[in-house]
Write a protein that holds these residues in place. Sequence first.
Motif, PDB file in Angstrom:
ATOM      1  N   ARG A  70       0.817  -1.208   0.000  1.00 14.96           N
ATOM      2  CA  ARG A  70       0.000   0.000   0.000  1.00 14.96           C
ATOM      3  C   ARG A  70       0.857   1.268   0.000  1.00 14.96           C
ATOM      4  O   ARG A  70       0.398   2.334  -0.372  1.00 14.96           O
ATOM      5  N   PHE A  71       2.111   1.120   0.391  1.00 12.91           N
ATOM      6  CA  PHE A  71       3.054   2.239   0.297  1.00 12.91           C
ATOM      7  C   PHE A  71       3.366   2.545  -1.168  1.00 12.91           C
ATOM      8  O   PHE A  71       3.602   3.704  -1.527  1.00 12.91           O
ATOM      9  N   TYR A  72       3.357   1.506  -2.011  1.00 12.57           N
ATOM     10  CA  TYR A  72       3.734   1.653  -3.411  1.00 12.57           C
ATOM     11  C   TYR A  72       2.551   1.655  -4.371  1.00 12.57           C
ATOM     12  O   TYR A  72       2.747   1.640  -5.592  1.00 12.57           O
ATOM     13  N   SER A  73       1.328   1.669  -3.877  1.00 15.03           N
ATOM     14  CA  SER A  73       0.174   1.631  -4.771  1.00 15.03           C
ATOM     15  C   SER A  73      -1.017   2.372  -4.169  1.00 15.03           C
ATOM     16  O   SER A  73      -1.125   2.542  -2.960  1.00 15.03           O
ATOM     17  N   GLU A  74      -1.890   2.789  -5.061  1.00 15.11           N
ATOM     18  CA  GLU A  74      -3.143   3.428  -4.674  1.00 15.11           C
ATOM     19  C   GLU A  74      -4.200   3.057  -5.704  1.00 15.11           C
ATOM     20  O   GLU A  74      -3.918   2.386  -6.697  1.00 15.11           O
ATOM     21  N   GLY A  75      -5.425   3.500  -5.471  1.00 15.39           N
ATOM     22  CA  GLY A  75      -6.490   3.339  -6.448  1.00 15.39           C
ATOM     23  C   GLY A  75      -6.795   1.900  -6.793  1.00 15.39           C
ATOM     24  O   GLY A  75      -6.759   1.007  -5.946  1.00 15.39           O
ATOM     25  N   THR A  76      -7.086   1.662  -8.070  1.00 11.15           N
ATOM     26  CA  THR A  76      -7.476   0.322  -8.497  1.00 11.15           C
ATOM     27  C   THR A  76      -6.332  -0.678  -8.382  1.00 11.15           C
ATOM     28  O   THR A  76      -6.563  -1.874  -8.202  1.00 11.15           O
ATOM     29  N   ALA A  77      -5.100  -0.204  -8.489  1.00 12.90           N
ATOM     30  CA  ALA A  77      -3.953  -1.113  -8.342  1.00 12.90           C
ATOM     31  C   ALA A  77      -3.884  -1.658  -6.918  1.00 12.90           C
ATOM     32  O   ALA A  77      -3.636  -2.848  -6.709  1.00 12.90           O
ATOM     33  N   ALA A  78      -4.098  -0.805  -5.937  1.00 16.07           N
ATOM     34  CA  ALA A  78      -4.077  -1.245  -4.537  1.00 16.07           C
ATOM     35  C   ALA A  78      -5.263  -2.158  -4.239  1.00 16.07           C
ATOM     36  O   ALA A  78      -5.121  -3.192  -3.572  1.00 16.07           O
ATOM     37  N   ALA A  79      -6.436  -1.788  -4.749  1.00 16.25           N
ATOM     38  CA  ALA A  79      -7.639  -2.585  -4.508  1.00 16.25           C
ATOM     39  C   ALA A  79      -7.513  -3.965  -5.149  1.00 16.25           C
ATOM     40  O   ALA A  79      -7.888  -4.990  -4.551  1.00 16.25           O
ATOM     41  N   GLY A  80      -6.978  -3.998  -6.365  1.00 18.41           N
ATOM     42  CA  GLY A  80      -6.792  -5.283  -7.043  1.00 18.41           C
ATOM     43  C   GLY A  80      -5.746  -6.138  -6.364  1.00 18.41           C
ATOM     44  O   GLY A  80      -5.877  -7.360  -6.301  1.00 18.41           O
ATOM     45  N   SER A  81      -4.685  -5.501  -5.853  1.00 18.28           N
ATOM     46  CA  SER A  81      -3.654  -6.245  -5.132  1.00 18.28           C
ATOM     47  C   SER A  81      -4.227  -6.882  -3.880  1.00 18.28           C
ATOM     48  O   SER A  81      -3.909  -8.030  -3.558  1.00 18.28           O
ATOM     49  N   GLN A  82      -5.062  -6.145  -3.177  1.00 19.34           N
ATOM     50  CA  GLN A  82      -5.691  -6.691  -1.971  1.00 19.34           C
ATOM     51  C   GLN A  82      -6.517  -7.935  -2.304  1.00 19.34           C
ATOM     52  O   GLN A  82      -6.439  -8.959  -1.604  1.00 19.34           O
ATOM     53  N   LYS A  83      -7.267  -7.864  -3.392  1.00 12.19           N
ATOM     54  CA  LYS A  83      -8.080  -9.010  -3.810  1.00 12.19           C
ATOM     55  C   LYS A  83      -7.199 -10.201  -4.187  1.00 12.19           C
ATOM     56  O   LYS A  83      -7.480 -11.351  -3.833  1.00 12.19           O
ATOM     57  N   PHE A  84      -6.134  -9.912  -4.908  1.00 13.26           N
ATOM     58  CA  PHE A  84      -5.196 -10.942  -5.343  1.00 13.26           C
ATOM     59  C   PHE A  84      -4.545 -11.635  -4.141  1.00 13.26           C
ATOM     60  O   PHE A  84      -4.476 -12.859  -4.062  1.00 13.26           O
ATOM     61  N   ILE A  85      -4.080 -10.855  -3.178  1.00 13.74           N
ATOM     62  CA  ILE A  85      -3.446 -11.400  -1.972  1.00 13.74           C
ATOM     63  C   ILE A  85      -4.446 -12.216  -1.160  1.00 13.74           C
ATOM     64  O   ILE A  85      -4.113 -13.277  -0.619  1.00 13.74           O
ATOM     65  N   GLN A  86      -5.695 -11.732  -1.099  1.00 15.57           N
ATOM     66  CA  GLN A  86      -6.725 -12.424  -0.330  1.00 15.57           C
ATOM     67  C   GLN A  86      -6.958 -13.837  -0.846  1.00 15.57           C
ATOM     68  O   GLN A  86      -7.241 -14.761  -0.061  1.00 15.57           O
ATOM     69  N   GLU A  87      -6.826 -14.047  -2.168  1.00 13.45           N
ATOM     70  CA  GLU A  87      -6.997 -15.388  -2.740  1.00 13.45           C
ATOM     71  C   GLU A  87      -5.963 -16.355  -2.170  1.00 13.45           C
ATOM     72  O   GLU A  87      -6.278 -17.511  -1.864  1.00 13.45           O
ATOM     73  N   PHE A  88      -4.730 -15.899  -2.037  1.00 17.20           N
ATOM     74  CA  PHE A  88      -3.688 -16.744  -1.452  1.00 17.20           C
ATOM     75  C   PHE A  88      -3.968 -17.009   0.026  1.00 17.20           C
ATOM     76  O   PHE A  88      -3.729 -18.103   0.528  1.00 17.20           O
ATOM     77  N   VAL A  89      -4.474 -16.008   0.724  1.00 12.50           N
ATOM     78  CA  VAL A  89      -4.807 -16.174   2.136  1.00 12.50           C
ATOM     79  C   VAL A  89      -5.927 -17.197   2.295  1.00 12.50           C
ATOM     80  O   VAL A  89      -5.877 -18.070   3.169  1.00 12.50           O
ATOM     81  N   ASP A  90      -6.932 -17.109   1.446  1.00  8.16           N
ATOM     82  CA  ASP A  90      -8.070 -18.028   1.525  1.00  8.16           C
ATOM     83  C   ASP A  90      -7.633 -19.473   1.330  1.00  8.16           C
ATOM     84  O   ASP A  90      -8.189 -20.389   1.959  1.00  8.16           O
ATOM     85  N   TYR A  91      -6.657 -19.682   0.444  1.00  7.18           N
ATOM     86  CA  TYR A  91      -6.179 -21.038   0.160  1.00  7.18           C
ATOM     87  C   TYR A  91      -4.941 -21.410   0.965  1.00  7.18           C
ATOM     88  O   TYR A  91      -4.423 -22.508   0.823  1.00  7.18           O
TER      89      TYR A  91
END
Length: 219
Positions: free
Chosen positions: A113-134
């Motif tokens: 989040r230090f290196y991203s904002e906007g849709t890039a940050a939101a998409g990264s959060q979703k992407f990371i969450q997939e790994f957390v879920d699995y």
Amino acid sequence: MNRRSTSLSAITLTSVAALSLASCGSDDSSEDRDNDKVAGADSGRGRSPSPSASPSATADRPKIELPSDLTYTFDWPKTGEEEKDAVLSDSEQFIKAVDMAIAEQDPLHKAYRFYSEGTAAAGSQKFIQEFVDYKDRITGAKRYYSSNVKINDDGTAGFVYCEDQNNAYNKSLKTGKSNVTPKSKDNYVLYNSRLRLNKQGVWITEHLTSRRGSTACQP
């Protein structure tokens, strides 16, 4: 589910003006080259200027610590231009910061989040969450190459680059086993990002798109 195959393509489908990838790929087909033109940075005409800041400004950057079994090769030659080289450096940190968040299983990790904002940050959060879920993380070796940076009239930057994921795999945090998958053309990914220089002198990624299996990135 293979999170590696998802890559960062889920981050955003925001479309901006075209920036072609130079010196990437070996296919001479004009049709293929046209298909591999990707969204780049808007020329910025008519826009408000970005905040004034020096790319070399001191910032309290987060420390990036990654598992020892995950390595990177960034074949991004220095351009000799301060702004462009700063874009390369901060983009590298953003990539690593996302993988660090995955390794630490933290979808809201402060580093990415230090290196991203906007849709890039939101998409990264979703992407990371997939790994957390699995309960997976990434292991192996990742290679980035064929970089192309453009500084726009409004002070933003467009950045296009390739990734070879053939030697990177998902690793289960439950079993410790890696899901070694066959090499495939789909493991070559073409990325396009738009960045903005913030008041701390950091190039933050605001928008990011990707194209998996792009002929522009295949050897």
